[in-house]
Design a protein around this motif. Structure first.
Motif: not given
Length: 732
Positions: A21-25, A156-162, A324-327, A716-717
């Motif tokens: 999670x911390x790795x995401x900007x 939606x922000x780039x993310x990791x979702x537990x 900044x915005x990708x599928x 997005x990021x």
């Protein structure tokens, strides 16, 4: 795995998972450019209504507001607090001059727009989603088709979702193929009301990592369970043949066999093949572990390591490509779609992703429709949405004494009845929300039992009262669950038409009424809060710290009469948003039974109810006139506001409301996106609402629109996020 090794692996995994999670900007909200709205409306509003108590000379609550400017920057949080207080009517105080409603709405909308540069600034709690003004998303009631005044490209922000508890259970079923003894659920959902599976709410700590490591060991033991026969390992039920072949302690697996085992575990656990780099890494791990000569144990360690990869425990949603915005990548989309609808992977969409076919909105929508229509693919998250939206499943959490009147209380059956009603309405899929709010039909006291002749499940009576063997003995119950609904006898023809003039829809189901009650009384406050938040899209401030919310314990008075304690000035500023909405449901008691009068204690009759020796014989009750009127006020739609005679008039008025329908769409968005909506999502929300309306109220059409909309498809990021799993894998 030894205790020391397990400890090292646990610490490494916890750190790796947390770093995922911390790795995401982090993204910052851009400064709002000064404009006419700020100069002409917002700044004068702050000077007129805020600076007196929060200016240079006086800062009540240690809050200063006179130095706020149109350049939001680091003051975004203060601006959001201002908007929340103004929106909820808490500021300025009631004793001060009240601002014009239009001006107040303009201030709230300006703050929402000025601080909406990133979804990262949306409140993480599912119960804070209504803070964004409804009109800013859908427009004023008079102009529902107006184009949104926000950027059309949502993401939606780039993310990791537990994985949630249900998703983890599905993961175990995918990799274990059969029953696995010793599995412990590592993930516990938040105790808060409403939607549970929000991406920002969960992470993995060291105790959770310990459970996951032990679970991985148990799963691999089940996958490789075998016995030696004629010098060869023979698998048992539900084992993985490719793994069992490598359990021969006298044999030395080839590199191709080890790679094949790793690839198979990757496909089962993650839904994709291992990359060349991953293969090199996991084969090297095998070589290190096999150095002591125990090759089967070495292979088990490698198989466990695959189960513990970050992208096995998390949904990695970073998007493909640069910018900044990708599928989302096809493999990311395949998992996102199946976990949006169910708890396990769906093979056809995974195959499509492997072929690179999930690259357009139309392809995703087609797969969502196909999966929806596939009776073989279990889709529990659809029912789960309605459970978390209506919250009727919480009926079993409310302790009740045995009811006065000898009608049996069985909350599990009441919840199951409402589940069946929801599924029945979903199967028809027409005007779903209105039907759920206003249907006069219900499933009553039902369960299923397999018919031995047809091999199909038949509806049968769920809770049957025991026959009275001793005619002289007073029966424990005068009626069962069927009588709670107001029916004299159970019928197999379900759903049944309920007695006229009594119940309509889910909000008058016994399960919902019990779930929104206390141990001993109705709870108009909680019921009204649900209507305010879930149907009207309003907000209610949390109970202030130090305030004891308690209704006087005076059973000789009606509950409505006792609730007048909330009309005190310090209470009413919040309770005015809830009480009059919830009091309309006084047509029912806290067991969910329909009533025409309220039973209150008769002090005089109770005092006289004694035996010849003066010993009290019990409490005597008397019927008190029942007031079931309510009031809709400050709804956001003047057409809805006004008094209601009873709960049926209340739900019928709300069920036909455009605003209520749109609020329902907002909640569906939160559930399927795993986050709250922002102003940038206005177009996605309007598209979903339009799809629902044009399809005649199809929930399927609504969900297909959401799952093929920009908020679901794009991430997005502000900078390139690290592939968190690569770092995690290196630590193992």
């Amino acid at each position: 795995m030894s205790g020391a090794l397990r400890r090292r692996v646990t610490l490494a995994l916890a750190g790796a998972w947390l770093s995922a999670g911390a790795a995401l900007p982090a993204t910052e909200a851009p400064a709002a450019a000064p404009g006419d709205t700020f100069r002409d409306v917002v700044e004068p509003f702050v000077r007129a209504h805020c600076v007196k108590c929060h200016g240079p000379e006086q800062q009540k609550g240690d809050v200063r507001l006179d130095d706020l400017s149109a350049t939001v920057g680091k003051d975004a949080e203060r601006w959001r607090q201002v908007a929340e207080q103004v929106r909820d009517g808490l500021m300025p105080p009631r004793k001060e001059a009240r601002p014009d409603d239009a001006q107040a709405r303009a201030v709230v909308s300006w703050v929402a727009a000025a601080t909406a540069g990133s979804v990262a600034h949306a409140p993480a709690s599912p119960n804070k989603g209504n803070l964004i003004p409804h009109e800013a998303l859908f427009g004023a009631p008079a102009a529902p088709s107006a184009a949104p005044s926000v950027a059309p490209e949502a993401a939606t922000p780039a993310r990791v979702w537990l994985l949630g508890p249900d998703g983890y259970a599905g993961f175990v079923r995918d990799v274990a193929r059969g029953r696995v003894d010793g599995i412990v659920q590592p993930f516990t959902p938040v105790a808060d009301r409403g939607i549970k599976d929000f991406a920002a709410l969960y992470s993995i700590d060291e105790p959770t990592a310990q459970v996951l490591v032990r679970n991985a060991e148990a799963i691999v033991e089940a996958q490789t369970a075998h016995e030696m026969k004629d010098g060869k390992p023979r698998g048992k039920n539900d084992t993985v043949g490719e793994f069992v072949k490598l359990m021969d302690p006298a044999a030395t697996p080839t590199r191709a066999q080890v790679e094949g085992a790793v690839q198979l575990q990757f496909r089962m656990a993650i839904g994709r093949p291992a990359s060349a780099e991953e293969l090199v890494r996991f084969v090297a791990l095998y070589d290190r572990c096999a150095a002591d000569g125990d090759r089967p144990a070495a292979l088990k360690t490698v198989l466990q390591a695959v189960l513990l990869k970050t992208d096995a425990m998390y949904r990695i949603e970073l998007g493909a490509g640069a910018g900044g915005r990708r599928m989302l990548a096809p493999t990311e989309l395949a998992r996102a779609v199946t976990l949006a609808l169910g708890d396990r992977r769906e093979s056809a969409i995974a195959q499509a992703a492997a072929k690179g076919e999930l690259t357009s909105r139309e392809q995703v929508a087609a797969h969502v429709r196909r999966i929806w229509d596939d009776p073989k693919f279990d889709k529990p998250r659809l029912l789960r949405f309605f459970r978390e939206y209506f919250e009727y499943h919480r009926a079993g959490d409310v302790f009740k004494d045995k009811p006065v009147g000898q009608l049996k209380h069985n909350p599990q059956v009441l919840v199951a009845d409402t589940d069946r009603l929801v599924l029945h309405v979903l199967a028809d899929d027409k005007d779903v929300l209105r039907t759920l709010l206003t249907t006069p039909r219900s499933f009553v006291n039902t369960t299923t039992k397999q018919n031995k002749q047809t091999r199909k499940d038949d509806l049968v009576e769920a809770d049957v009262l025991p026959k009275q063997s001793d005619p002289k003995r007073k029966p424990e119950y005068a009626g069962g669950v069927t009588q709670v609904y107001g029916l004299a006898e159970w019928t197999r023809d379900q759903p049944v038409e309920l007695p006229a003039g009594t119940r309509l829809g889910v909000l008058m189901q016994p399960s919902w009424l019990v779930a929104h009650s206390t141990n001993f009384d109705n709870d108009p406050v909680r019921r009204g809060r649900w209507v305010r938040e879930r149907l009207l899209g309003g907000t209610v401030p949390d109970l202030p710290i130090g305030v004891v919310a308690q209704v006087p314990d005076e059973p000789h008075r009606t509950f409505r009469d006792r609730l007048t304690v909330t009309r005190q000035e310090q209470c009413w500023k919040c309770h005015r948003r809830m009480d009059d909405l919830g009091l309309a449901f006084e047509n029912f008691d806290h067991y969910g039974r329909f009533r025409t009068a309220e039973q209150v204690v008769d002090p005089e009759a109770t005092a006289k109810n004694v035996d010849k020796k003066g010993k009290p014989l019990g409490t005597v009750y008397r019927p008190a006139p029942l007031d079931r009127t309510g009031l809709v006020a400050d709804s956001g739609d003047p057409a809805l506001d006004g008094p209601v005679a009873d709960p049926r008039e209340l739900v019928q008025r709300l069920a036909g409301s455009e605003r209520v329908r749109q609020v329902f769409v907002r909640h569906a968005f939160r559930y399927f996106m795993g986050r709250n909506e922002t102003l940038a999502d206005a177009r996605v929300l309007r598209d979903a609402d339009r799809a629902y309306v044009e399809s005649g109220g199809s929930f399927k059409a609504l969900v297909v629109s959401l799952l093929s909309g920009d908020a679901f498809l794009y991430r997005s990021a502000t900078s390139e996020p690290e592939q968190a799993d690569t770092a995690a894998g290196d630590r193992r």
